[in-house]
Scaffold this motif. Structure first.
Motif, short mmCIF file in Angstrom:
data_model
loop_
_atom_site.label_atom_id
_atom_site.label_comp_id
_atom_site.label_asym_id
_atom_site.label_seq_id
_atom_site.Cartn_x
_atom_site.Cartn_y
_atom_site.Cartn_z
N ASP A 25 -27.84 17.08 -5.17
CA ASP A 25 -26.65 16.42 -5.71
C ASP A 25 -25.43 17.35 -5.74
O ASP A 25 -24.44 17.05 -6.38
N LEU A 52 -25.68 7.40 0.76
CA LEU A 52 -25.16 7.63 -0.59
C LEU A 52 -23.64 7.71 -0.52
O LEU A 52 -23.09 8.40 0.33
N LEU A 62 -27.61 13.01 -9.39
CA LEU A 62 -28.15 11.78 -8.80
C LEU A 62 -29.03 11.01 -9.77
O LEU A 62 -29.03 9.79 -9.80
N VAL A 67 -27.70 4.89 -8.67
CA VAL A 67 -28.03 4.83 -7.25
C VAL A 67 -28.96 3.64 -7.01
O VAL A 67 -29.96 3.48 -7.71
#
Length: 103
Positions: A25, A52, A62, A67
């Motif tokens: 991330d 992403l 993340l 997500v």
């Protein structure tokens, strides 16, 4: 390999030892993942990659970002179905012994 003064040269740090999606991330000098893909311990890798959008994710880790995981989870579930259908049942006597050992 030795350095100029004869001492052993320090080896570079190994590559990261994880493929877990939440590790990539951008924090702690780690790279940012471009996409997610389902994987399993048997070595299977999902057929698709799911991009992403870092403009939406921002600087959040993340695992804290919202997500969308439906694609990778669907791939993983499909793989488990194939494995389950191909599995051979254990002989009844072996099942009995395993139950006995766990009691």
């Amino acid at each position: 390999m030795a350095s100029e003064d004869g001492r052993a040269a320090r080896q570079p740090d190994p590559e990261p030892s994880t493929t877990h999606w939440s590790a990539y991330d951008g924090r702690a000098r780690r790279p940012r993942a471009e996409a997610l893909r389902a994987v399993y311990a048997c070595g299977w890798r999902g057929p698709a990659q799911y991009g992403l959008d870092w403009d939406v994710i921002g600087d959040r880790p993340l695992y804290e970002a919202d997500v969308y995981l439906a694609g990778p989870l669907a791939d993983w579930t499909a793989h488990l179905s194939v494995v389950r259908e191909a599995a051979v049942p254990l002989p009844e006597r072996l099942v009995e012994l395993l139950v006995e050992v766990t009691e």
